[in-house]
Design an enzyme around this catalytic site. Structure first.
Site, PDB file in Angstrom:
ATOM      1  N   THR A   1       4.216 -10.709  -0.907  1.00  0.00           N
ATOM      2  CA  THR A   1       4.484  -9.796  -2.300  1.00  0.00           C
ATOM      3  C   THR A   1       6.106  -9.424  -1.729  1.00  0.00           C
ATOM      4  O   THR A   1       6.635  -9.678  -3.105  1.00  0.00           O
ATOM      5  CB  THR A   1       3.461  -8.797  -1.570  1.00  0.00           C
ATOM      6  OG1 THR A   1       2.080  -8.556  -1.754  1.00  0.00           O
ATOM      7  CG2 THR A   1       3.596  -7.677  -2.715  1.00  0.00           C
TER       8      THR A   1
ATOM      9  N   GLU B   1       0.152   0.929   2.049  1.00  0.00           N
ATOM     10  CA  GLU B   1       0.887  -1.129   1.404  1.00  0.00           C
ATOM     11  C   GLU B   1       2.520  -1.455   2.408  1.00  0.00           C
ATOM     12  O   GLU B   1       2.975  -3.053   2.129  1.00  0.00           O
ATOM     13  CB  GLU B   1       0.865  -0.144   0.253  1.00  0.00           C
ATOM     14  CG  GLU B   1      -0.382  -0.432  -0.802  1.00  0.00           C
ATOM     15  CD  GLU B   1      -0.568  -1.515  -1.191  1.00  0.00           C
ATOM     16  OE1 GLU B   1      -1.547  -2.165  -0.233  1.00  0.00           O
ATOM     17  OE2 GLU B   1      -0.572  -1.860  -2.133  1.00  0.00           O
TER      18      GLU B   1
HETATM   19  N1  HSE Z   1       3.318  -3.979  -8.043  1.00  0.00           N
HETATM   20  C1  HSE Z   1       3.178  -5.411  -7.375  1.00  0.00           C
HETATM   21  C2  HSE Z   1       4.627  -6.485  -6.964  1.00  0.00           C
HETATM   22  C3  HSE Z   1       1.781  -5.464  -7.369  1.00  0.00           C
HETATM   23  O1  HSE Z   1       3.657  -6.961  -8.160  1.00  0.00           O
HETATM   24  O2  HSE Z   1       4.743  -6.476  -7.006  1.00  0.00           O
HETATM   25  C4  HSE Z   1       1.720  -5.727  -5.529  1.00  0.00           C
HETATM   26  O3  HSE Z   1       0.701  -5.925  -5.372  1.00  0.00           O
END
Ligand code: HSE
Length: 316
Positions: free
Chosen positions: A187, A131
């Site tokens: 992200t 990730e």
């Molecule tokens: N929990 C993470 C976010 C997931 O919302 O940033 C990202 O894939």
């Protein structure tokens, strides 16, 4: 003797589910990534095919699957190279755990190929390394769901402790994925807009919904799960990044969705539906209309909770 070749199927996942930022995740029955690992003399060679594959780096250090493979081969002193062939079914950059699907498939595949006998927690920890390539952080919500299947909640990150619960059979999901180009660091950008401090009343609101959702899964109560898909902290901040956000929400609820939210860091939107009383495909179409009203074409579909990453083929 290690296996010559292993093929693993790993599911798309949706993280957060409203109130559970970075701690809730669910695996979807569709779509999936299919990853085939083949033993080669040396090095890590990555091949990517399928939807959105061209946007993904083939350099192992910049590729979610490559990072996981590199770390595992090193840690277990495995004296073999690996060809990683990724058949992308989970579109990258849409908030459906695309990087987590590939990372999880590789962790599960290497475990099987070299008979490492790793437990679920170790597999999640390795997959979470991937990730970093996609999100710049090791959040484990998508990879936990991709490995365990069904619903997961992360009770603790350090040490990692995951609770994995079955989903009630009538729980269905409606998904609307806009056809928009998202930047590679999407992200990170979506994390940058989240407030660093949370007013107590919003914390109380989210805690109530998150606890109720977890209880809903434990009780197998679709309505409690769905009605708890509400977030007063992260989603209001991120909603400005989703074109047509308010219309999508309203459309979903108007045709019978129990709850609707941003899937992971977006831009996909996802809704919980009671399949007994409502047609998830109809909800997906209604959500799709919301994106269209904002000028974006969309892939809208219904699916169910799915199982975790698993080996589908082995060759000795
Ligand atoms: N929990 C993470 C976010 C997931 O919302 O940033 C990202 O894939």
């Amino acid at each position: 003797m290690p296996l010559e070749q292993v093929t693993v199927k790993a599911p798309a996942t949706s993280a957060n589910l409203g109130p559970g930022f970075d701690i809730f995740g669910i695996a979807l029955e569709q779509p999936n990534d299919t990853v085939t690992l083949t033993a080669i003399k040396q090095g890590i060679k990555i091949q990517n095919r399928g939807i959105g594959a061209k946007t993904i780096s083939l350099t192992p250090e910049k590729n979610t699957a490559g990072l996981v493979a590199k770390k595992m081969l090193k840690d277990f002193k495995i004296n073999s190279g690996l060809q990683i062939h990724i058949e992308k079914g989970v579109f990258p950059g849409k908030g459906l755990g695309s990087s987590a699907a590939s990372a999880s498939a590789v962790a599960v595949g290497i475990n099987a190929m070299f008979s490492l006998n790793l437990n679920i927690k170790q597999l999640i920890e390795y997959a979470a390394k991937g990730e970093v390539a996609a999100a710049g952080s090791e959040h484990a919500d998508n990879v936990s769901a991709a490995i365990c299947g069904n619903f997961v909640l992360i009770r603790s990150y350090d040490p990692l402790e995951i609770i994995n619960l079955e989903c009630p059979k009538d729980l269905e999901l409606a998904v609307a994925m806009p056809k928009m180009i998202t930047p590679p660091n999407k992200t990170e950008k979506a994390r940058a807009v989240i407030p660093k401090l949370v007013p107590l009343e919003k914390h109380v609101h989210n805690l109530g919904k998150a606890s109720a959702m977890a209880a809903g899964f434990a009780m197998g109560d679709v309505d409690v799960i769905g009605r708890s898909m509400v977030d007063d902290i992260v989603e209001p901040a991120r909603s400005i990044l989703i074109p047509g956000y308010s219309v999508i929400r309203e459309n979903a609820l108007n045709v019978g969705a129990l709850g609707v939210t941003i899937s992971g860091a977006g831009p996909t939107m996802i809704a919980f539906v009671n399949g007994k009383t409502c047609d998830a495909a109809k909800v997906a179409v209604a959500m799709g209309e919301g994106f269209r009203s904002a000028g974006y074409d969309v892939d809208a579909f219904a699916t169910r909770p799915g199982r975790g990453a698993c080996v589908v083929e082995e060759m000795e």
